[in-house]
Design a protein around this motif. Structure first.
Motif, PDB file in Angstrom:
ATOM      1  N   VAL A   1      18.691   0.288  16.027  1.00 20.94           N
ATOM      2  CA  VAL A   1      18.485   1.237  14.940  1.00 20.94           C
ATOM      3  C   VAL A   1      16.990   1.362  14.684  1.00 20.94           C
ATOM      4  CG1 VAL A   1      18.903   1.728  12.506  1.00 20.94           C
ATOM      5  CG2 VAL A   1      20.706   0.706  13.901  1.00 20.94           C
ATOM      6  N   GLY A   2      16.510   2.611  14.621  1.00 23.57           N
ATOM      7  CA  GLY A   2      15.090   2.862  14.392  1.00 23.57           C
ATOM      8  C   GLY A   2      14.876   3.885  13.299  1.00 23.57           C
ATOM      9  N   GLY A   3      13.761   4.596  13.392  1.00 23.42           N
ATOM     10  CA  GLY A   3      13.450   5.599  12.382  1.00 23.42           C
ATOM     11  C   GLY A   3      12.397   6.567  12.859  1.00 23.42           C
ATOM     12  N   VAL A   4      12.364   7.728  12.241  1.00 27.69           N
ATOM     13  CA  VAL A   4      11.404   8.782  12.560  1.00 27.69           C
ATOM     14  C   VAL A   4      10.884   9.383  11.254  1.00 27.69           C
ATOM     15  CG1 VAL A   4      11.111  11.092  13.547  1.00 27.69           C
ATOM     16  CG2 VAL A   4      12.374   9.364  14.819  1.00 27.69           C
ATOM     17  N   ALA A   5       9.598   9.713  11.229  1.00 31.79           N
ATOM     18  CA  ALA A   5       9.001  10.423  10.098  1.00 31.79           C
ATOM     19  C   ALA A   5       8.068  11.488  10.651  1.00 31.79           C
ATOM     20  CB  ALA A   5       8.249   9.453   9.183  1.00 31.79           C
ATOM     21  N   GLY A   6       7.941  12.599   9.913  1.00 31.62           N
ATOM     22  CA  GLY A   6       7.054  13.644  10.409  1.00 31.62           C
ATOM     23  C   GLY A   6       6.894  14.781   9.440  1.00 31.62           C
ATOM     24  N   VAL A   7       6.153  15.775   9.908  1.00 29.03           N
ATOM     25  CA  VAL A   7       5.910  16.989   9.151  1.00 29.03           C
ATOM     26  C   VAL A   7       6.038  18.169  10.102  1.00 29.03           C
ATOM     27  CG1 VAL A   7       3.421  16.865   9.566  1.00 29.03           C
ATOM     28  CG2 VAL A   7       4.283  18.198   7.633  1.00 29.03           C
ATOM     29  N   GLN A   8       6.554  19.279   9.608  1.00 28.02           N
ATOM     30  CA  GLN A   8       6.699  20.473  10.430  1.00 28.02           C
ATOM     31  C   GLN A   8       6.328  21.714   9.636  1.00 28.02           C
ATOM     32  OE1 GLN A   8      10.513  19.507  11.900  1.00 28.02           O
ATOM     33  NE2 GLN A   8      11.656  20.359  10.167  1.00 28.02           N
ATOM     34  N   VAL A   9       5.817  22.703  10.384  1.00 29.17           N
ATOM     35  CA  VAL A   9       5.317  23.935   9.786  1.00 29.17           C
ATOM     36  C   VAL A   9       6.108  25.106  10.328  1.00 29.17           C
ATOM     37  CG1 VAL A   9       3.307  25.432   9.472  1.00 29.17           C
ATOM     38  CG2 VAL A   9       3.031  22.941   9.556  1.00 29.17           C
ATOM     39  N   ARG A  10       6.653  25.917   9.431  1.00 26.99           N
ATOM     40  CA  ARG A  10       7.412  27.096   9.850  1.00 26.99           C
ATOM     41  C   ARG A  10       6.465  28.192  10.305  1.00 26.99           C
ATOM     42  NH1 ARG A  10      11.763  29.646   5.778  1.00 26.99           N
ATOM     43  NH2 ARG A  10      12.724  27.611   6.223  1.00 26.99           N
ATOM     44  N   LEU A  11       6.761  28.796  11.449  1.00 26.64           N
ATOM     45  CA  LEU A  11       5.935  29.858  12.007  1.00 26.64           C
ATOM     46  C   LEU A  11       6.390  31.220  11.509  1.00 26.64           C
ATOM     47  CD1 LEU A  11       5.686  28.615  15.692  1.00 26.64           C
ATOM     48  CD2 LEU A  11       4.118  28.183  13.806  1.00 26.64           C
TER      49      LEU A  11
ATOM     50  N   GLY B   1       6.642  24.821  -0.787  1.00 26.49           N
ATOM     51  CA  GLY B   1       6.372  26.239  -0.619  1.00 26.49           C
ATOM     52  C   GLY B   1       7.349  26.857   0.364  1.00 26.49           C
ATOM     53  N   ASN B   2       6.842  27.719   1.232  1.00 22.48           N
ATOM     54  CA  ASN B   2       7.714  28.421   2.177  1.00 22.48           C
ATOM     55  C   ASN B   2       7.625  27.895   3.603  1.00 22.48           C
ATOM     56  OD1 ASN B   2       8.699  30.265   0.235  1.00 22.48           O
ATOM     57  ND2 ASN B   2       6.852  31.545   0.470  1.00 22.48           N
ATOM     58  N   ASN B   3       6.569  27.118   3.921  1.00 22.99           N
ATOM     59  CA  ASN B   3       6.314  26.843   5.327  1.00 22.99           C
ATOM     60  C   ASN B   3       6.202  25.374   5.707  1.00 22.99           C
ATOM     61  OD1 ASN B   3       6.152  29.645   5.901  1.00 22.99           O
ATOM     62  ND2 ASN B   3       4.046  29.684   5.129  1.00 22.99           N
ATOM     63  N   ILE B   4       5.831  24.485   4.803  1.00 23.91           N
ATOM     64  CA  ILE B   4       5.573  23.092   5.158  1.00 23.91           C
ATOM     65  C   ILE B   4       6.740  22.216   4.730  1.00 23.91           C
ATOM     66  CG2 ILE B   4       4.042  21.116   4.854  1.00 23.91           C
ATOM     67  CD1 ILE B   4       1.764  23.080   4.351  1.00 23.91           C
ATOM     68  N   GLU B   5       7.236  21.404   5.671  1.00 23.25           N
ATOM     69  CA  GLU B   5       8.387  20.538   5.414  1.00 23.25           C
ATOM     70  C   GLU B   5       8.080  19.131   5.914  1.00 23.25           C
ATOM     71  OE1 GLU B   5      12.900  21.642   5.832  1.00 23.25           O
ATOM     72  OE2 GLU B   5      12.201  20.902   7.772  1.00 23.25           O
ATOM     73  N   VAL B   6       8.365  18.132   5.080  1.00 21.33           N
ATOM     74  CA  VAL B   6       8.228  16.740   5.490  1.00 21.33           C
ATOM     75  C   VAL B   6       9.627  16.146   5.647  1.00 21.33           C
ATOM     76  CG1 VAL B   6       5.961  16.425   4.462  1.00 21.33           C
ATOM     77  CG2 VAL B   6       8.006  15.965   3.096  1.00 21.33           C
ATOM     78  N   PHE B   7       9.781  15.206   6.577  1.00 18.98           N
ATOM     79  CA  PHE B   7      11.099  14.634   6.831  1.00 18.98           C
ATOM     80  C   PHE B   7      10.955  13.189   7.276  1.00 18.98           C
ATOM     81  CE2 PHE B   7       9.617  16.396  10.793  1.00 18.98           C
ATOM     82  CZ  PHE B   7       9.971  15.455  11.746  1.00 18.98           C
TER      83      PHE B   7
END
Length: 379
Positions: A369-379, A325-331
């Protein structure tokens, strides 16, 4: 008899010519030199303000209509009209128009109309308008207007309508500026480059904004600070977790390309010495499509128990991200990490090390060497 008469007439004629020449020279508006102590104790006397001089030297203060060469005074120079050349005073220069010259004083330079030259003083420079000129002051530079090709350098504050380059220890304030470098704060309506120790404020930034803490702008694609409030930019709340079990809640803000990162977190390994985490850094968006992009981030994470800093990790990560959509991003993505710790605290947070070394005073450095995962929401 005729010879004597002719001789007398010739002598009288020469004397008349010499007298007239002296009189004309004495009434000339330009004098070769003006020397004195203080007005009116000088070679131009009470009429000093009516003459332009090629050279002036006064023990205390000099007054003139104009200066075409060097004007030197122990305390002050007062030039009603135009000054061309060098105006030097121990305390202050007061000039109507500075044209292709230099005004140098110990405390203050004042140009009532336009400055086309260089103003250098220990405390304050003030001009009505600057054109192709520079102001250098220990405290402040002020000009009502400027053509945008002039520069200002001061210890505390610069202010004018438009500036090419402005460098100060505390505050720059301009309508438009090509380059602003401020120790604390930069203010501008339009700017190409802003660099501040604490904060930048502008409407439109064509180039880069760099600040120690905060950038504020209507539009700025390249904002580098922990917090960037860009009206036409992007702001996100992000929740992520990495290989050390650090869960970080962060605020990411910036322009279309660059953004800042500031976050706090908690480590779920339950080691009291490394329980709380703080993070700061910068990132960049690389757009691939309307919903897919790659985020590259450089961060520094500190784990602490609030009594002392015990674990530092510098990280560079590359995170492919997909927006729903417009606001939710996973990475999620890999990271390259450099660890610095002491007394062995936190060494086991990393899964393994591709390089490590124990140093004196129980200090430890390691790379993995490691890793990161997450989710972010556009305001």
């Amino acid at each position: 008899m005729r010879t004597d008469t002719l001789t007398r007439i010739t002598v009288l004629s020469l004397l008349t010519v010499i007298s007239l020449t002296v009189k004309v020279l004495g009434q000339s508006a330009v004098r070769p030199a003006h020397v004195g102590i203080v007005y009116p104790l000088s070679t131009n006397g009470t009429q000093a303000a009516e003459y332009t001089n090629r050279f002036s030297l006064h023990v205390i203060a000099g007054v003139s209509k104009g200066e075409m060469g060097a004007a030197i005074s122990g305390i002050s120079n007062i030039v009603k009209g135009s000054a061309t050349g060098a105006t030097l005073a121990g305390f202050s220069n007061h000039i109507g128009l500075l044209s292709h010259g230099a005004s140098i004083s110990g405390f203050m330079n004042m140009v009532r109309q336009t400055s086309h030259g260089v103003m250098v003083t220990g405390f304050l420079n003030q001009a009505g308008e600057m054109q192709h000129g520079y102001q250098v002051a220990g405290f402040a530079n002020i000009a009502r207007k400027s053509d945008g090709t002039s520069g200002q350098i001061s210890g505390f504050m610069n202010h004018t309508d438009s500036a090419s380059v402005a460098v100060t220890g505390f505050l720059n304030s301009h309508r438009s500026a090509k380059v602003q470098v401020g120790g604390f704060l930069n203010l501008a309506k339009d700017a190409n480059i802003q660099v501040a120790g604490f904060m930048n404020v502008a409407k439109k930034v064509k180039g880069v904004q760099v600040a120690g803490l905060l950038n504020i702008a209507d539009s700025s694609d390249y904002s580098i600070a922990l917090i960037n409030i860009v009206k036409h930019g992007e702001k996100q709340i992000s929740l992520s977790i990495d290989e050390t079990s650090n869960a970080i809640l962060s605020f990411k803000s910036g322009g279309r390309v660059l953004y800042g990162i500031v976050g706090v977190g908690y480590n779920f390994r339950n080691d009291s010495a490394t329980r709380y985490a703080f993070q700061g850094g910068i990132g960049a968006h690389l757009y691939v499509s309307s919903h897919f992009r790659i985020n590259m981030e450089a961060t520094n994470t500190t784990n602490t128990d609030f009594h002392k800093v015990v674990f530092n990790k510098s990280t560079f990560g590359v995170y492919p991200a997909y927006r729903f959509g417009n606001n939710i991003e996973v990475f999620a993505g890999p990271t390259f990490n450099e660890v610095h710790t002491k007394d062995g605290v936190g060494e086991d947070l990393a899964p393994y090390y591709i390089w490590s070394k124990h140093r004196r005073n129980d200090k430890f450095n390691g790379v993995y060497v490691g890793g990161v995962a997450g989710v972010q929401v556009r305001l």
